[in-house]
Design an enzyme around this catalytic site. Structure first.
Site, PDB file in Angstrom:
ATOM      1  N   HIS A 188       5.086  -4.092  -3.812  1.00  0.00           N
ATOM      2  CA  HIS A 188       5.393  -4.720  -5.595  1.00  0.00           C
ATOM      3  C   HIS A 188       5.422  -6.179  -5.759  1.00  0.00           C
ATOM      4  O   HIS A 188       5.997  -6.827  -6.513  1.00  0.00           O
ATOM      5  CB  HIS A 188       7.036  -4.397  -5.248  1.00  0.00           C
ATOM      6  CG  HIS A 188       7.704  -3.085  -5.507  1.00  0.00           C
ATOM      7  ND1 HIS A 188       8.025  -2.321  -5.899  1.00  0.00           N
ATOM      8  CD2 HIS A 188       7.787  -2.333  -4.297  1.00  0.00           C
ATOM      9  CE1 HIS A 188       8.232  -1.303  -5.250  1.00  0.00           C
ATOM     10  NE2 HIS A 188       8.301  -1.082  -4.598  1.00  0.00           N
ATOM     11  N   THR A 189       4.361  -6.544  -5.729  1.00  0.00           N
ATOM     12  CA  THR A 189       3.469  -7.954  -5.857  1.00  0.00           C
ATOM     13  C   THR A 189       3.091  -7.842  -7.741  1.00  0.00           C
ATOM     14  O   THR A 189       2.636  -8.781  -7.949  1.00  0.00           O
ATOM     15  CB  THR A 189       2.728  -8.300  -4.634  1.00  0.00           C
ATOM     16  OG1 THR A 189       1.951  -7.626  -3.825  1.00  0.00           O
ATOM     17  CG2 THR A 189       3.575  -9.466  -3.919  1.00  0.00           C
ATOM     18  N   GLY A 196       3.330   8.960  -1.969  1.00  0.00           N
ATOM     19  CA  GLY A 196       3.128   7.851  -2.082  1.00  0.00           C
ATOM     20  C   GLY A 196       1.537   7.136  -1.725  1.00  0.00           C
ATOM     21  O   GLY A 196       1.334   5.767  -1.149  1.00  0.00           O
ATOM     22  N   LEU A 197       0.409   8.139  -1.395  1.00  0.00           N
ATOM     23  CA  LEU A 197      -0.497   7.550  -1.357  1.00  0.00           C
ATOM     24  C   LEU A 197      -1.291   7.153  -2.752  1.00  0.00           C
ATOM     25  O   LEU A 197      -2.905   7.467  -2.573  1.00  0.00           O
ATOM     26  CB  LEU A 197      -1.142   8.835  -0.147  1.00  0.00           C
ATOM     27  CG  LEU A 197      -0.480   8.183   1.509  1.00  0.00           C
ATOM     28  CD1 LEU A 197      -1.456   9.387   1.785  1.00  0.00           C
ATOM     29  CD2 LEU A 197      -0.446   6.957   2.088  1.00  0.00           C
ATOM     30  N   SER A 198      -1.396   7.101  -3.559  1.00  0.00           N
ATOM     31  CA  SER A 198      -1.399   7.929  -5.376  1.00  0.00           C
ATOM     32  C   SER A 198      -2.663   8.727  -5.660  1.00  0.00           C
ATOM     33  O   SER A 198      -3.808   8.482  -5.777  1.00  0.00           O
ATOM     34  CB  SER A 198      -2.519   6.016  -5.006  1.00  0.00           C
ATOM     35  OG  SER A 198      -1.541   5.037  -4.739  1.00  0.00           O
ATOM     36  N   SER A 224      -1.042  10.185  -8.030  1.00  0.00           N
ATOM     37  CA  SER A 224      -1.844  10.815  -9.324  1.00  0.00           C
ATOM     38  C   SER A 224      -3.062   9.431 -10.026  1.00  0.00           C
ATOM     39  O   SER A 224      -3.377   9.778 -10.881  1.00  0.00           O
ATOM     40  CB  SER A 224      -0.156   9.861 -10.190  1.00  0.00           C
ATOM     41  OG  SER A 224       0.701  10.222  -9.203  1.00  0.00           O
ATOM     42  N   GLU A 230      -0.392   6.310 -17.565  1.00  0.00           N
ATOM     43  CA  GLU A 230       0.698   5.292 -16.263  1.00  0.00           C
ATOM     44  C   GLU A 230       1.952   5.093 -17.610  1.00  0.00           C
ATOM     45  O   GLU A 230       2.767   5.471 -17.487  1.00  0.00           O
ATOM     46  CB  GLU A 230       0.592   5.219 -15.271  1.00  0.00           C
ATOM     47  CG  GLU A 230       0.269   5.098 -14.140  1.00  0.00           C
ATOM     48  CD  GLU A 230       0.934   6.326 -13.156  1.00  0.00           C
ATOM     49  OE1 GLU A 230       2.396   6.573 -14.068  1.00  0.00           O
ATOM     50  OE2 GLU A 230      -0.348   7.063 -12.303  1.00  0.00           O
ATOM     51  N   ASP A 282      -2.668   1.437  -7.356  1.00  0.00           N
ATOM     52  CA  ASP A 282      -3.501   1.904  -7.208  1.00  0.00           C
ATOM     53  C   ASP A 282      -4.629   2.262  -8.033  1.00  0.00           C
ATOM     54  O   ASP A 282      -5.046   2.929  -7.107  1.00  0.00           O
ATOM     55  CB  ASP A 282      -2.883   2.705  -7.700  1.00  0.00           C
ATOM     56  CG  ASP A 282      -0.626   2.518  -6.957  1.00  0.00           C
ATOM     57  OD1 ASP A 282      -1.074   1.797  -5.455  1.00  0.00           O
ATOM     58  OD2 ASP A 282       0.188   3.454  -6.896  1.00  0.00           O
TER      59      ASP A 282
HETATM   60  C1  GLA Z   1       3.004   1.979  -6.492  1.00  0.00           C
HETATM   61  C2  GLA Z   1       2.891   1.636  -8.193  1.00  0.00           C
HETATM   62  C3  GLA Z   1       1.860   0.087  -7.882  1.00  0.00           C
HETATM   63  C4  GLA Z   1       2.764  -0.880  -6.788  1.00  0.00           C
HETATM   64  C5  GLA Z   1       3.625  -0.113  -5.750  1.00  0.00           C
HETATM   65  C6  GLA Z   1       4.191  -0.745  -5.073  1.00  0.00           C
HETATM   66  O1  GLA Z   1       2.574   1.993  -5.969  1.00  0.00           O
HETATM   67  O2  GLA Z   1       2.083   2.455  -8.588  1.00  0.00           O
HETATM   68  O3  GLA Z   1       1.509  -0.816  -9.139  1.00  0.00           O
HETATM   69  O4  GLA Z   1       3.441  -1.599  -7.802  1.00  0.00           O
HETATM   70  O5  GLA Z   1       4.325   1.049  -6.778  1.00  0.00           O
HETATM   71  O6  GLA Z   1       3.985  -1.735  -4.715  1.00  0.00           O
END
Ligand code: GLA
Length: 393
Positions: free
Chosen positions: A35-36, A124-126, A128, A166, A178
């Protein structure tokens, strides 16, 4: 699926004839720096060996047909009406990418496509970002060839196309981490990226006898995108207050932890103060992690992972019972030196740094305890760190 198997399945879906091309993009695991990214800060993700593969063959009209190996539907998209597919339950990400590419001046080539995704959907492993980047890469490659452009596709631009998809098509106000990791990953390396300037470098992951285990809560995520957007708004509110003292700061990442402590009390809302504390302290943890990993100091890196995880749990508040259970159980296992949630949170996965010889015990012990506590099983992956998006031959 292997490339050959995917080609065979493509032929049984769409018939024989013409050259079938294969494109690939991975998912990611973020080692630290959560979340940075949308706060202009540091992230430290790595591309996985799981991801999204496309088999593709051009057509001569203006229709794109899409199918996935694990879904029954065949979706058709008209390249003259790309704005119209936001409501598709599958295929909306791809249509959104085509739309963004078209807006950026790329020609969208009609084609038949078959997707094979090896990432857990919404885990949660992206998954998308992998779909976005592989779709962008495939269409940009065809467009460049048609226009006689010889340079390779600009993968950072493809990451940005994915992020715009997105924002503009899906409605998630995500950062760049991501898509960047999926586009720019490198085998056995993590990416140290500053998200406001997009400066980056690869850092070799010599794990000194440790392994990264990804544990999936298998929790069905709900409202994750609205909670995500809410966190962004809280960070913006915190920045607005701190700007009184740091008028030059364009994001929270322009303020050091020391500076924040001096003025923390000026943020009246306790929740907002905690969110800001997380972001600013997390940036420092990323910098220290890169140092630790570069000098082979795995113990310090593990401690930083734990500190990040606690900050996400208590200050940023994006974990929940399932992620907390996985992290708590992981940290009890001998040979585990760090464990934290990875990605957006609210479900999804954790990443743990585990001595290679403790992997089996980890999976057995954490698996059993999680199921007992939560009522359904977790899944575990010992994924390799792979390369970013590319065409496969
Ligand atoms: C999701 C978002 C990213 C990032 C993370 C948290 O994966 O797509 O851009 O903000 O959460 O670090």
């Amino acid at each position: 699926m292997t490339i050959q198997e995917l080609k065979q399945e493509f032929v049984s879906c769409y018939g024989e004839g013409g050259e079938i091309r294969i494109f690939w993009s991975p998912g990611r695991v973020n080692l630290i720096g959560e979340h940075t990214d949308y706060n202009g800060g540091y992230v430290f993700p790595a591309a996985l060996s799981m991801g999204s593969m496309i088999a593709l063959r051009p057509r001569t009209d203006h229709i794109v047909r899409m199918k996935a190996t694990d879904l029954p539907d065949l979706v058709e998209v008209d390249t003259h009406r790309l704005e119209d597919y936001r409501d598709l339950s599958w295929g909306n990400y791809q249509a959104g990418v085509m739309n963004e590419l078209q807006k950026a001046g790329y020609e969208i080539c009609a084609c038949d496509m078959l997707f094979d995704d090896t990432l857990p959907h919404g885990g949660g492993l992206s998954s998308s970002a992998a779909i976005e980047v592989v779709t962008a890469l495939a269409f940009a490659t065809l467009s460049n060839e048609k226009k006689g452009i010889k340079e390779p596709v600009d993968m950072i631009e493809m990451a940005l196309i994915g992020q715009k998809t997105e924002h503009n098509y899906i409605g998630v106000n995500c950062g760049i981490m991501d898509q960047f990791a999926s586009a720019m990953g490198k085998k056995d390396s993590a990416i140290f990226l500053k998200c406001d300037t997009m400066e980056y470098r690869h850092v070799g992951l010599d794990m000194e006898g440790y392994t990264l285990i990804i544990s999936n809560t298998n929790k069905k995520r709900s409202l994750a995108s609205s909670k995500y957007n809410e966190r962004r708004a809280e960070c913006e509110a915190g920045l607005a207050t701190l700007k009184t003292f740091f008028p030059e700061a364009s994001s929270l990442s322009d303020i050091s932890y020391k500076e924040f402590l001096l003025h923390a009390d000026s943020i009246q809302d306790e929740t907002v103060r905690k969110r800001v504390k997380h972001v600013i302290s997390e940036n420092e943890r990323v910098l220290n992690s890169v140092k630790a990993l570069s000098s082979g100091d795995m113990i310090s890196f593990g401690q930083l992972m734990n500190a990040s995880g606690d900050s996400l749990r208590y200050d940023y508040e994006v974990t929940g019972d399932e992620l907390d259970a996985l992290v708590e159980e992981a940290r009890k296992v001998d040979g585990v030196i760090g464990s934290r949630m990875t990605g957006a949170g609210f479900g999804g996965c954790t990443v743990s740094l585990v001595k290679a010889e403790a992997v089996e015990a980890f999976i057995a012990k954490v698996g059993e305890a999680y199921e007992k506590k939560i009522g359904y099983p977790a899944s575990f992956y010992v994924s390799q760190i792979g390369d970013g998006g590319h065409e496969m031959v």
